[in-house]
Design a protein around this motif. Sequence first.
Motif, PDB file in Angstrom:
ATOM      1  N   GLU A  54       0.861  -1.301  -0.007  1.00 54.71           N
ATOM      2  CA  GLU A  54       0.022   0.052   0.107  1.00 54.71           C
ATOM      3  C   GLU A  54       0.829   1.384   0.051  1.00 54.71           C
ATOM      4  O   GLU A  54       1.994   1.084   0.476  1.00 54.71           O
ATOM      5  N   THR A  56       0.715   5.900  -1.046  1.00 55.24           N
ATOM      6  CA  THR A  56      -0.055   6.838  -1.761  1.00 55.24           C
ATOM      7  C   THR A  56       0.923   7.466  -2.965  1.00 55.24           C
ATOM      8  O   THR A  56       1.824   7.883  -2.526  1.00 55.24           O
ATOM      9  N   GLY A  64      -3.129  12.775  -4.814  1.00 53.96           N
ATOM     10  CA  GLY A  64      -2.432  11.559  -4.609  1.00 53.96           C
ATOM     11  C   GLY A  64      -3.525  10.378  -4.997  1.00 53.96           C
ATOM     12  O   GLY A  64      -4.481  10.495  -5.237  1.00 53.96           O
ATOM     13  N   ILE A  65      -2.828   9.307  -5.031  1.00 53.44           N
ATOM     14  CA  ILE A  65      -3.548   8.262  -5.613  1.00 53.44           C
ATOM     15  C   ILE A  65      -3.438   6.954  -4.487  1.00 53.44           C
ATOM     16  O   ILE A  65      -2.218   6.489  -4.326  1.00 53.44           O
ATOM     17  N   GLN A  66      -4.321   6.858  -3.730  1.00 56.23           N
ATOM     18  CA  GLN A  66      -4.224   5.451  -2.548  1.00 56.23           C
ATOM     19  C   GLN A  66      -4.069   4.236  -3.356  1.00 56.23           C
ATOM     20  O   GLN A  66      -5.128   3.860  -4.262  1.00 56.23           O
ATOM     21  N   THR A  67      -2.856   3.432  -3.261  1.00 61.45           N
ATOM     22  CA  THR A  67      -2.918   2.265  -4.063  1.00 61.45           C
ATOM     23  C   THR A  67      -2.727   1.155  -3.274  1.00 61.45           C
ATOM     24  O   THR A  67      -1.883   0.979  -2.326  1.00 61.45           O
ATOM     25  N   LYS A  82      -7.405   4.434  -5.756  1.00 60.64           N
ATOM     26  CA  LYS A  82      -8.543   5.474  -5.306  1.00 60.64           C
ATOM     27  C   LYS A  82      -7.887   6.845  -5.459  1.00 60.64           C
ATOM     28  O   LYS A  82      -6.751   7.035  -4.584  1.00 60.64           O
ATOM     29  N   TYR A  83      -8.527   7.661  -6.258  1.00 65.73           N
ATOM     30  CA  TYR A  83      -8.034   9.281  -6.339  1.00 65.73           C
ATOM     31  C   TYR A  83      -8.586   9.967  -5.159  1.00 65.73           C
ATOM     32  O   TYR A  83      -9.653  10.015  -5.020  1.00 65.73           O
ATOM     33  N   ILE A  84      -7.663  10.572  -4.520  1.00 65.51           N
ATOM     34  CA  ILE A  84      -7.961  11.570  -3.394  1.00 65.51           C
ATOM     35  C   ILE A  84      -8.550  12.791  -3.567  1.00 65.51           C
ATOM     36  O   ILE A  84      -8.148  13.206  -4.737  1.00 65.51           O
ATOM     37  N   GLU A  89     -12.254   5.640  -8.508  1.00 62.94           N
ATOM     38  CA  GLU A  89     -11.690   4.374  -7.895  1.00 62.94           C
ATOM     39  C   GLU A  89     -11.639   3.483  -9.221  1.00 62.94           C
ATOM     40  O   GLU A  89     -12.659   3.391  -9.883  1.00 62.94           O
ATOM     41  N   ASN A 140       8.359   9.007  -3.218  1.00 59.64           N
ATOM     42  CA  ASN A 140       6.864   8.585  -3.221  1.00 59.64           C
ATOM     43  C   ASN A 140       6.291   7.972  -4.150  1.00 59.64           C
ATOM     44  O   ASN A 140       5.188   7.388  -4.184  1.00 59.64           O
TER      45      ASN A 140
END
Length: 147
Positions: A54, A56, A64-67, A82-84, A89, A140
């Motif tokens: 996991e 971002t 950011g993109i939660q991955t 999931k795009y913050i 998604e 990042n």
Amino acid sequence: MKKNVLILAAALALAACGGNAQRKAATADSQETVAAAPDMHTAETSLDYLGTYEGTLPAADCPGIQTTLTLNPDSTYELHLKYIDRDAEFDETGVFTVKENLLTLAQLDDGSEEYYKIEENRLRMLDAEKQPVTGALAENYVLQKNK
């Protein structure tokens, strides 16, 4: 006669010490050979890269993109993005391969590929030329393994 016995004893003692030195030298030579053996440990030969990662990842048009990336034992993967601060998604599935420390994700829908470098308990996202991202945001582009 006593002189001859003492000389013989001294000669035997010296011979015994000399033989021991030769054995020590042979042992040292064999240890050097062992120490010079190459390290054959790669991610490909190790099972520790399987699991869920996991992080971002940076994005151009949002914070950011939660991955979440899961690598399964059957060489398939599941990727959730999931795009913050956006209502977006995406889920992706595919197969992966590992060669040395290079993880290649091949998407089932269109066959596109993504690359990651396998590191200790993390994956570093690579660019299309399979090189690490450089610059201020380079750190990042890392997904950490869930424990």
